[in-house]
Scaffold this active site. Structure first.
Site, mmCIF file in Angstrom:
data_model
loop_
_atom_site.group_PDB
_atom_site.id
_atom_site.type_symbol
_atom_site.label_atom_id
_atom_site.label_comp_id
_atom_site.label_asym_id
_atom_site.label_seq_id
_atom_site.Cartn_x
_atom_site.Cartn_y
_atom_site.Cartn_z
ATOM 1 C CG ASP A 7 -1.900 1.196 1.167
ATOM 2 O OD1 ASP A 7 -2.368 1.533 0.058
ATOM 3 O OD2 ASP A 7 -2.186 1.808 2.211
ATOM 4 C CB SER A 8 0.195 4.699 -1.063
ATOM 5 O OG SER A 8 -1.045 4.761 -0.389
ATOM 6 C CE1 TYR A 39 3.003 6.090 -3.230
ATOM 7 C CE2 TYR A 39 2.092 4.365 -4.626
ATOM 8 C CZ TYR A 39 3.129 4.858 -3.864
ATOM 9 O OH TYR A 39 4.287 4.125 -3.737
ATOM 10 N N GLY A 40 -2.804 9.353 -3.927
ATOM 11 C CA GLY A 40 -4.044 9.833 -4.557
ATOM 12 C C GLY A 40 -3.903 11.039 -5.478
ATOM 13 C CB CYS A 70 -2.835 0.855 -2.761
ATOM 14 S SG CYS A 70 -2.871 2.618 -3.116
ATOM 15 C CG ASN A 71 -9.192 0.933 -3.653
ATOM 16 O OD1 ASN A 71 -9.987 0.206 -4.210
ATOM 17 N ND2 ASN A 71 -8.984 0.882 -2.347
ATOM 18 C CB THR A 72 -4.415 5.305 -5.604
ATOM 19 O OG1 THR A 72 -5.363 5.771 -4.618
ATOM 20 C CG2 THR A 72 -4.020 6.438 -6.502
ATOM 21 C CD GLU A 155 -1.618 8.103 6.134
ATOM 22 O OE1 GLU A 155 -0.523 8.373 6.630
ATOM 23 O OE2 GLU A 155 -1.882 7.021 5.597
ATOM 24 C CB CYS A 189 -9.981 4.923 -0.234
ATOM 25 S SG CYS A 189 -8.467 5.513 0.546
ATOM 26 C CG HIS A 191 -6.151 5.600 4.372
ATOM 27 N ND1 HIS A 191 -5.420 5.019 3.371
ATOM 28 C CD2 HIS A 191 -5.263 6.209 5.190
ATOM 29 C CE1 HIS A 191 -4.138 5.284 3.586
ATOM 30 N NE2 HIS A 191 -4.016 6.002 4.680
HETATM 31 N N1 DGL Z 1 -4.406 3.491 0.082
HETATM 32 C C1 DGL Z 1 -4.876 4.398 -0.926
HETATM 33 C C2 DGL Z 1 -6.081 3.819 -1.673
HETATM 34 O O1 DGL Z 1 -6.621 2.769 -1.331
HETATM 35 C C3 DGL Z 1 -5.231 5.757 -0.367
HETATM 36 C C4 DGL Z 1 -4.105 6.572 0.139
HETATM 37 C C5 DGL Z 1 -3.316 7.322 -0.913
HETATM 38 O O2 DGL Z 1 -3.827 8.266 -1.546
HETATM 39 O O3 DGL Z 1 -2.159 6.967 -1.048
HETATM 40 O O4 DGL Z 1 -6.481 4.415 -2.641
#
Ligand code: DGL
Length: 274
Positions: A7-8, A39-40, A70-72, A155, A189, A191
């Site tokens: 994950d990011s 990362y978003g 991580c979805n992004t 965060e 996401c 989070h």
């Molecule tokens: N973990 C990222 C996601 O699932 C969100 C956090 C990010 O923007 O890095 O998209």
């Protein structure tokens, strides 16, 4: 060989937790690119480069397969990595994402066929959820909304504070105004499950909130059953180690929040590694 979870940042631990509940027997290696998260807001090229560096690091540390938790990263980098980069590591390594397993559960859950997505701007703008959802049923209507404040709330440990109410309510109201027929909302996401208490508080009654960890975990169970050639290579020590590009101390603090675990082994790594 291990199962790598990337994950990011810290959010992927919500996926890891569920995967370990369903598959406690395997050895896991989690990598959080905390120094470069979130990362978003980044461009496609940057997210692809960062994700590739992380995936390479996990593959070089004996991961048989890597889950982009991580979805992004799944939205912006998964396909290119699978097609262009993975073959360099041999034909028996795999990289999987979280979007398809999440979307595959939706047809069973929605009655109205109107679905909402709350995610980062990167995930929303990629159009990946819309594309995957239409594959399950072309009649599906997806309304997606970026929630840029939600990741920082988690965060910075503000997800349970009164201040979080404002941001959660605002986005849910906006989403339901865009499409009042929505009966199912995907939290796209990693989070966002930490905001679940607030989300449930402000979502209209009867609207189902989909937390993806359980679906990703079930999909991995199914994948490993269908691919014994991969499964047989994963070692069964029941361990989990952690890597972070930030400080191990900060990571341990976050693990206490995301995993409710305090005694974990964390090593610091640099990306890119060479
Ligand atoms: N973990 C990222 C996601 O699932 C969100 C956090 C990010 O923007 O890095 O998209």
């Amino acid at each position: 060989m291990k199962i790598g979870i990337f994950d990011s940042g810290y959010g992927g631990m919500t996926i890891l937790r569920q995967i370990r509940q369903y598959l406690p027997q395997y050895d896991y290696l989690y990598l959080g690119d905390n120094a470069r998260a979130p990362y978003g807001p980044h461009s496609f090229d940057v997210i692809y480069r960062f994700t590739l560096e992380a995936v390479e690091s996990l593959l070089n540390r004996d991961c048989q397969l890597v889950i982009l938790a991580c979805n992004t990263a799944s939205a912006k980098a998964l396909r290119t990595i699978q097609m262009n980069d993975l073959p360099r590591f041999g034909s028996d390594r795999r990289v999987l994402g979280v979007i398809r397993p999440t979307v595959e559960c939706i047809p069973e859950l929605t009655k109205s066929h109107h679905v909402g997505l709350l995610a980062t701007a990167g995930t929303v703008n990629s159009g990946s959820y819309t594309m995957e959802l239409k594959k399950t049923d072309p009649e599906m209507q997806l309304t997606a909304l970026a929630c840029p404040m939600w990741v920082p709330l988690v965060e910075y440990n503000e997800y349970d504070s009164p201040g979080a109410d404002y941001f959660v309510k605002k986005r849910l109201d906006q989403l339901m105004l865009l499409d009042p027929k929505i009966d199912t909302i995907i939290l796209g996401c990693t989070h966002f499950p930490l905001l679940m208490r607030k989300i449930v508080k402000f979502a209209p009654a009867g609207v189902r909130i989909v937390e993806q960890g359980e679906y990703v975990a079930k999909s991995l169970v199914d994948y490993l059953k269908r691919h014994p050639e991969i499964e047989s290579k994963v070692s069964r020590g029941g361990t989990c180690q952690y890597l972070t590009t930030e400080s191990s101390g900060k990571f341990r603090e976050a693990a206490a929040v995301f995993l409710h675990e305090t005694d974990i082994k964390v090593d610091e790594v640099k990306l890119p590694e060479c």
